[in-house]
Write an enzyme that holds these catalytic residues in place. Structure first.
Site, PDB file in Angstrom:
ATOM      1  N   ASP A  14       0.979  -1.096   0.202  1.00 57.50           N
ATOM      2  CA  ASP A  14      -0.141  -0.080   0.170  1.00 57.50           C
ATOM      3  C   ASP A  14       1.429   1.099   0.120  1.00 57.50           C
ATOM      4  O   ASP A  14       0.409   2.114   0.702  1.00 57.50           O
ATOM      5  CB  ASP A  14      -1.246   0.057   1.362  1.00 57.50           C
ATOM      6  N   ASN A 160     -17.971  -6.266  -1.041  1.00 59.10           N
ATOM      7  CA  ASN A 160     -16.591  -5.895   0.427  1.00 59.10           C
ATOM      8  C   ASN A 160     -16.960  -4.304   0.246  1.00 59.10           C
ATOM      9  O   ASN A 160     -17.113  -3.913   0.873  1.00 59.10           O
ATOM     10  CB  ASN A 160     -15.763  -6.044  -0.045  1.00 59.10           C
ATOM     11  N   GLU A 197     -11.459  -0.643  -3.824  1.00 52.89           N
ATOM     12  CA  GLU A 197     -10.256   0.075  -2.776  1.00 52.89           C
ATOM     13  C   GLU A 197      -8.942   1.147  -3.528  1.00 52.89           C
ATOM     14  O   GLU A 197      -8.887   0.580  -4.548  1.00 52.89           O
ATOM     15  CB  GLU A 197     -10.163  -0.991  -2.280  1.00 52.89           C
ATOM     16  N   HIS A 261      -2.902  -1.228  -5.728  1.00 56.13           N
ATOM     17  CA  HIS A 261      -3.092  -0.398  -4.156  1.00 56.13           C
ATOM     18  C   HIS A 261      -1.984   1.072  -4.547  1.00 56.13           C
ATOM     19  O   HIS A 261      -1.011   1.241  -4.444  1.00 56.13           O
ATOM     20  CB  HIS A 261      -2.930  -0.691  -3.079  1.00 56.13           C
ATOM     21  N   ARG A 295       4.808  -8.807  -0.238  1.00 56.45           N
ATOM     22  CA  ARG A 295       4.260  -7.228  -1.436  1.00 56.45           C
ATOM     23  C   ARG A 295       4.860  -5.847  -1.603  1.00 56.45           C
ATOM     24  O   ARG A 295       4.945  -5.396  -0.163  1.00 56.45           O
ATOM     25  CB  ARG A 295       2.845  -7.141  -0.516  1.00 56.45           C
TER      26      ARG A 295
END
Length: 321
Positions: A14, A160, A197, A261, A295
């Site tokens: 992120d 979601n 998101e 992200h 990640r």
């Protein structure tokens, strides 16, 4: 074209990079333990790989900001620093089968946001009309007004999280009712989990482009995009045009999986646009992908198509030995 180390920073998901007027790049991201917020800075993007992180906030021992600190973003608004992040009071799921995150804001009015943890003041939860799972806030300004974009669960809508926008009264208070501008609807947005998101904004060619991430956080993770003319009403959902295909996704040939992200910044020349995102180089994940630490933060330049839309290309392969 500058080729940066790939990945640039390991085990940071992120990622958010902000290039400030002081000539420094400021970087923050989720740490694998999800227990604190750190900042690092450098004069160059490559320098961030070697910059020492400074912890500026730690999770509480209990309460609403005590668990799973996710996706911090650092912004500079009207002479002060702000960091948006999501946190929960428990790792348990709620009645909708979701984590229990809400969105929070901390503020620093010192010119140097890395000087001390004591310089950061908690502004508390950014409250929305729905008291539900919410995360991944970002903000941008237009015509002197501050806008907030985030992801949130609506129990009445399949999936979601959806994407919402609101004008802000100040950096931690909404001024207008949230407007939903996107929800998971295409097959590439609903693989394993139906997710929109991680919104990010870039303004070019008389339009605002809003990228976001979709589907589960494994190799299915990918980026979609909305756009809106820069003179249109940002709070009218019908003005936002959504692409029906992903704009950035896994490249199986190069073993780059689940890019997403993202955020945007500028290269050292202040002209070249840079895509910042996280990605994995394998798919054999043990357990929940959310708790897999690998990640990694990557950065790469991108170009613009003749029609004025961004062309992100493909995730660049890893280039370290």
């Amino acid at each position: 074209m500058t080729i940066y180390s790939s990945p640039l920073i390991v085990q940071r998901a992120d990622p958010y990079i902000y290039k400030h007027t002081d000539g420094f790049y400021y970087f923050t991201a989720s740490v694998p333990a999800y227990n604190l917020i750190e900042i690092r800075r450098a004069k160059t993007l490559e320098g961030l790989a070697h910059a020492a992180p400074r912890t500026i906030w730690r999770k509480h021992d209990s309460g609403a900001m005590s668990q799973l600190i996710w996706a911090p973003e650092i912004h500079y608004i009207d002479g002060k620093w702000f960091i948006y992040f999501a946190a929960a009071e428990t790792q348990d799921f709620d009645d909708n089968g979701m984590f229990q995150h809400r969105m929070f804001c901390i503020e620093c009015d010192n010119a140097d946001p890395m000087r001390s943890e004591d310089d950061w003041v908690e502004r508390g939860q950014i409250k929305t009309p729905m008291d539900t799972f919410a995360l991944d806030a970002t903000c941008f300004q237009r015509d002197g007004k501050l806008y907030y974009v985030w992801a949130q669960k609506d129990p009445k809508i399949f999936g979601n999280t959806n994407l919402y926008i609101s004008e802000m009264e100040n950096p931690w208070t909404l001024k207008t009712d949230p407007i939903m501008i996107s929800k998971p609807e295409y097959d590439w947005e609903t693989k394993i989990f139906a997710v929109n998101e991680g919104p990010a904004i870039i303004h070019r060619n008389d339009k605002y482009f809003l990228t976001y991430s979709a589907s589960a956080t494994d190799e299915n993770y990918c980026m979609g995009m909305l756009s809106i003319p820069d003179n249109a009403d940002l709070l009218d959902a019908s003005n936002w045009i959504k692409k029906d295909k992903p704009v950035f996704q896994s490249d199986l040939k190069e073993h780059q999986f689940g890019p997403g992200h993202n955020s945007f910044t500028k290269a050292e020349d202040d002209e070249t646009d840079i895509l910042v995102y996280h990605c994995r180089d394998y798919t054999d994940i043990k357990g929940d992908p959310l708790y897999d630490p690998n990640r990694h933060t990557k950065v790469q330049s991108f170009s613009w198509n003749d029609d004025g839309t961004p062309n992100f290309g493909k995730p660049l392969p890893y280039n370290y030995e």
